[in-house]
Design a protein around this motif. Structure first.
Motif, PDB file in Angstrom:
ATOM      1  N   HIS A  64       0.829  -1.204   0.000  1.00  0.00           N
ATOM      2  CA  HIS A  64       0.000   0.000   0.000  1.00  0.00           C
ATOM      3  C   HIS A  64       0.862   1.251   0.000  1.00  0.00           C
ATOM      4  CE1 HIS A  64      -3.992  -1.804   0.754  1.00  0.00           C
ATOM      5  NE2 HIS A  64      -3.267  -2.779   1.285  1.00  0.00           N
ATOM      6  N   ALA A  65       0.370   2.286  -0.639  1.00  0.00           N
ATOM      7  CA  ALA A  65       1.097   3.548  -0.762  1.00  0.00           C
ATOM      8  C   ALA A  65       1.244   4.259   0.577  1.00  0.00           C
ATOM      9  CB  ALA A  65       0.400   4.466  -1.761  1.00  0.00           C
ATOM     10  N   ALA A  66       0.259   4.155   1.458  1.00  0.00           N
ATOM     11  CA  ALA A  66       0.260   4.896   2.719  1.00  0.00           C
ATOM     12  C   ALA A  66       0.353   3.954   3.917  1.00  0.00           C
ATOM     13  CB  ALA A  66      -1.003   5.747   2.818  1.00  0.00           C
ATOM     14  N   ALA A  67       0.586   4.535   5.075  1.00  0.00           N
ATOM     15  CA  ALA A  67       0.654   3.775   6.333  1.00  0.00           C
ATOM     16  C   ALA A  67      -0.705   3.161   6.653  1.00  0.00           C
ATOM     17  CB  ALA A  67       1.097   4.691   7.463  1.00  0.00           C
ATOM     18  N   ASN A  68      -0.687   2.142   7.516  1.00  0.00           N
ATOM     19  CA  ASN A  68      -1.900   1.457   7.986  1.00  0.00           C
ATOM     20  C   ASN A  68      -2.711   0.844   6.845  1.00  0.00           C
ATOM     21  OD1 ASN A  68      -1.390   2.140  10.724  1.00  0.00           O
ATOM     22  ND2 ASN A  68      -2.170   4.187  10.300  1.00  0.00           N
ATOM     23  N   CYS A  69      -2.016   0.435   5.791  1.00  0.00           N
ATOM     24  CA  CYS A  69      -2.641  -0.201   4.630  1.00  0.00           C
ATOM     25  C   CYS A  69      -3.732   0.672   4.021  1.00  0.00           C
ATOM     26  CB  CYS A  69      -3.159  -1.594   4.991  1.00  0.00           C
ATOM     27  SG  CYS A  69      -1.790  -2.700   5.415  1.00  0.00           S
ATOM     28  N   GLN A  70      -3.489   1.952   4.015  1.00  0.00           N
ATOM     29  CA  GLN A  70      -4.392   2.916   3.404  1.00  0.00           C
ATOM     30  C   GLN A  70      -3.829   3.318   2.044  1.00  0.00           C
ATOM     31  OE1 GLN A  70      -7.380   3.933   5.016  1.00  0.00           O
ATOM     32  NE2 GLN A  70      -6.737   2.206   6.281  1.00  0.00           N
ATOM     33  N   GLY A  71      -4.613   4.037   1.304  1.00  0.00           N
ATOM     34  CA  GLY A  71      -4.175   4.501  -0.002  1.00  0.00           C
ATOM     35  C   GLY A  71      -4.238   3.395  -1.026  1.00  0.00           C
ATOM     36  N   PRO A  72      -3.821   3.712  -2.245  1.00  0.00           N
ATOM     37  CA  PRO A  72      -3.906   2.717  -3.310  1.00  0.00           C
ATOM     38  C   PRO A  72      -2.916   1.568  -3.120  1.00  0.00           C
ATOM     39  CG  PRO A  72      -2.822   4.694  -4.104  1.00  0.00           C
ATOM     40  CD  PRO A  72      -3.315   4.995  -2.721  1.00  0.00           C
ATOM     41  N   VAL A  73      -3.276   0.437  -3.684  1.00  0.00           N
ATOM     42  CA  VAL A  73      -2.378  -0.722  -3.712  1.00  0.00           C
ATOM     43  C   VAL A  73      -1.361  -0.467  -4.809  1.00  0.00           C
ATOM     44  CG1 VAL A  73      -2.226  -3.195  -4.177  1.00  0.00           C
ATOM     45  CG2 VAL A  73      -4.125  -2.297  -2.826  1.00  0.00           C
ATOM     46  N   THR A  74      -0.083  -0.507  -4.460  1.00  0.00           N
ATOM     47  CA  THR A  74       0.969  -0.258  -5.446  1.00  0.00           C
ATOM     48  C   THR A  74       1.517  -1.545  -6.064  1.00  0.00           C
ATOM     49  OG1 THR A  74       2.627  -0.138  -3.689  1.00  0.00           O
ATOM     50  CG2 THR A  74       1.629   1.937  -4.390  1.00  0.00           C
ATOM     51  N   ALA A  75       1.272  -2.677  -5.405  1.00  0.00           N
ATOM     52  CA  ALA A  75       1.682  -3.971  -5.970  1.00  0.00           C
ATOM     53  C   ALA A  75       0.923  -5.090  -5.268  1.00  0.00           C
ATOM     54  CB  ALA A  75       3.179  -4.192  -5.813  1.00  0.00           C
ATOM     55  N   GLU A  76       0.676  -6.158  -6.017  1.00  0.00           N
ATOM     56  CA  GLU A  76       0.097  -7.390  -5.479  1.00  0.00           C
ATOM     57  C   GLU A  76       1.139  -8.470  -5.700  1.00  0.00           C
ATOM     58  OE1 GLU A  76      -3.436 -10.463  -6.685  1.00  0.00           O
ATOM     59  OE2 GLU A  76      -3.913  -8.330  -6.693  1.00  0.00           O
ATOM     60  N   VAL A  77       1.560  -9.115  -4.609  1.00  0.00           N
ATOM     61  CA  VAL A  77       2.610 -10.127  -4.693  1.00  0.00           C
ATOM     62  C   VAL A  77       1.982 -11.489  -4.419  1.00  0.00           C
ATOM     63  CG1 VAL A  77       4.924 -10.772  -3.965  1.00  0.00           C
ATOM     64  CG2 VAL A  77       4.205  -8.384  -3.765  1.00  0.00           C
ATOM     65  N   ASN A  78       1.810 -12.257  -5.474  1.00  0.00           N
ATOM     66  CA  ASN A  78       1.220 -13.588  -5.353  1.00  0.00           C
ATOM     67  C   ASN A  78       2.252 -14.572  -4.824  1.00  0.00           C
ATOM     68  OD1 ASN A  78      -1.441 -13.089  -6.372  1.00  0.00           O
ATOM     69  ND2 ASN A  78      -0.496 -12.748  -8.361  1.00  0.00           N
ATOM     70  N   PRO A  79       1.804 -15.719  -4.304  1.00  0.00           N
ATOM     71  CA  PRO A  79       2.737 -16.734  -3.818  1.00  0.00           C
ATOM     72  C   PRO A  79       3.764 -17.108  -4.886  1.00  0.00           C
ATOM     73  CG  PRO A  79       0.506 -17.284  -3.161  1.00  0.00           C
ATOM     74  CD  PRO A  79       0.405 -16.110  -4.100  1.00  0.00           C
ATOM     75  N   GLY A  80       5.026 -17.202  -4.464  1.00  0.00           N
ATOM     76  CA  GLY A  80       6.089 -17.572  -5.366  1.00  0.00           C
ATOM     77  C   GLY A  80       6.651 -16.420  -6.181  1.00  0.00           C
ATOM     78  N   ARG A  81       6.192 -15.197  -5.919  1.00  0.00           N
ATOM     79  CA  ARG A  81       6.616 -14.037  -6.699  1.00  0.00           C
ATOM     80  C   ARG A  81       7.408 -13.056  -5.841  1.00  0.00           C
ATOM     81  NH1 ARG A  81       5.795 -14.638 -12.169  1.00  0.00           N
ATOM     82  NH2 ARG A  81       3.868 -15.761 -12.480  1.00  0.00           N
ATOM     83  N   THR A  82       8.111 -12.156  -6.515  1.00  0.00           N
ATOM     84  CA  THR A  82       8.855 -11.075  -5.871  1.00  0.00           C
ATOM     85  C   THR A  82       8.445  -9.764  -6.521  1.00  0.00           C
ATOM     86  OG1 THR A  82      10.737 -12.505  -5.402  1.00  0.00           O
ATOM     87  CG2 THR A  82      11.170 -10.145  -5.429  1.00  0.00           C
ATOM     88  N   ALA A  83       8.330  -8.705  -5.719  1.00  0.00           N
ATOM     89  CA  ALA A  83       7.987  -7.387  -6.262  1.00  0.00           C
ATOM     90  C   ALA A  83       8.634  -6.303  -5.425  1.00  0.00           C
ATOM     91  CB  ALA A  83       6.483  -7.197  -6.285  1.00  0.00           C
ATOM     92  N   THR A  84       8.912  -5.180  -6.072  1.00  0.00           N
ATOM     93  CA  THR A  84       9.395  -3.985  -5.400  1.00  0.00           C
ATOM     94  C   THR A  84       8.490  -2.838  -5.827  1.00  0.00           C
ATOM     95  OG1 THR A  84      11.680  -4.759  -5.383  1.00  0.00           O
ATOM     96  CG2 THR A  84      11.340  -2.406  -5.096  1.00  0.00           C
ATOM     97  N   ALA A  85       8.023  -2.052  -4.853  1.00  0.00           N
ATOM     98  CA  ALA A  85       7.140  -0.929  -5.159  1.00  0.00           C
ATOM     99  C   ALA A  85       7.285   0.140  -4.083  1.00  0.00           C
ATOM    100  CB  ALA A  85       5.694  -1.393  -5.230  1.00  0.00           C
ATOM    101  N   VAL A  86       6.892   1.345  -4.451  1.00  0.00           N
ATOM    102  CA  VAL A  86       6.851   2.438  -3.483  1.00  0.00           C
ATOM    103  C   VAL A  86       5.686   2.161  -2.545  1.00  0.00           C
ATOM    104  CG1 VAL A  86       6.457   4.913  -3.201  1.00  0.00           C
ATOM    105  CG2 VAL A  86       7.844   4.069  -5.100  1.00  0.00           C
ATOM    106  N   GLY A  87       5.887   2.367  -1.249  1.00  0.00           N
ATOM    107  CA  GLY A  87       4.805   2.150  -0.290  1.00  0.00           C
ATOM    108  C   GLY A  87       5.279   2.318   1.131  1.00  0.00           C
ATOM    109  N   SER A  88       4.322   2.322   2.056  1.00  0.00           N
ATOM    110  CA  SER A  88       4.615   2.486   3.474  1.00  0.00           C
ATOM    111  C   SER A  88       4.102   1.358   4.338  1.00  0.00           C
ATOM    112  CB  SER A  88       4.003   3.801   3.979  1.00  0.00           C
ATOM    113  OG  SER A  88       4.605   4.892   3.331  1.00  0.00           O
ATOM    114  N   SER A  89       3.335   0.431   3.729  1.00  0.00           N
ATOM    115  CA  SER A  89       2.785  -0.684   4.505  1.00  0.00           C
ATOM    116  C   SER A  89       2.430  -1.824   3.557  1.00  0.00           C
ATOM    117  CB  SER A  89       1.558  -0.234   5.299  1.00  0.00           C
ATOM    118  OG  SER A  89       0.552   0.265   4.433  1.00  0.00           O
ATOM    119  N   TYR A  90       2.219  -2.995   4.156  1.00  0.00           N
ATOM    120  CA  TYR A  90       1.810  -4.161   3.378  1.00  0.00           C
ATOM    121  C   TYR A  90       0.824  -4.987   4.175  1.00  0.00           C
ATOM    122  CZ  TYR A  90       5.340  -6.720   6.085  1.00  0.00           C
ATOM    123  OH  TYR A  90       6.090  -7.279   7.107  1.00  0.00           O
ATOM    124  N   PHE A  91      -0.051  -5.705   3.467  1.00  0.00           N
ATOM    125  CA  PHE A  91      -1.083  -6.534   4.102  1.00  0.00           C
ATOM    126  C   PHE A  91      -0.900  -7.973   3.681  1.00  0.00           C
ATOM    127  CE2 PHE A  91      -5.087  -8.509   4.977  1.00  0.00           C
ATOM    128  CZ  PHE A  91      -5.502  -7.903   6.142  1.00  0.00           C
TER     129      PHE A  91
END
Length: 93
Positions: A64-91
């Motif tokens: 997520h772009a903002a803290a506390n999983c707020q704001g737009p989703v900047t990346a979705e990381v499915n099982p077995g995948r790797t991703a790098t994105a701008v953000g402040s939190s993840y769920f």
């Protein structure tokens, strides 16, 4: 009257049980910014940007772009995948 009280009581118990169900943990290893997390619990976590996630769990992770999983989703990381994105939190699901 007694049936009504029993019905209300059963409804209250069902509500408490629905709320108290424990969160499921993802099974496997999640590496966030180089830090390993074994079987991470479902929920929102803070991180420093950019976030790099290596997802070796059985669950999807949203960045997520903002803290506390707020704001737009900047990346979705499915099982077995790797991703790098701008953000402040993840769920972790």
């Amino acid at each position: 009257m007694r049936r009504r009280l029993i019905g209300v009581g059963l409804l209250a118990v069902a509500g408490v049980l629905a709320i108290s169900v424990p969160a499921q943990a993802a099974t496997g290893l999640l590496v966030v910014n180089g830090v390993p997390h074994q079987d991470p619990a479902r929920g929102c976590y803070s991180a420093t940007s950019p976030i790099t996630v290596q997802n070796f769990t059985n669950s999807v992770v949203l960045l997520h772009a903002a803290a506390n999983c707020q704001g737009p989703v900047t990346a979705e990381v499915n099982p077995g995948r790797t991703a790098t994105a701008v953000g402040s939190s993840y769920f972790v699901f």
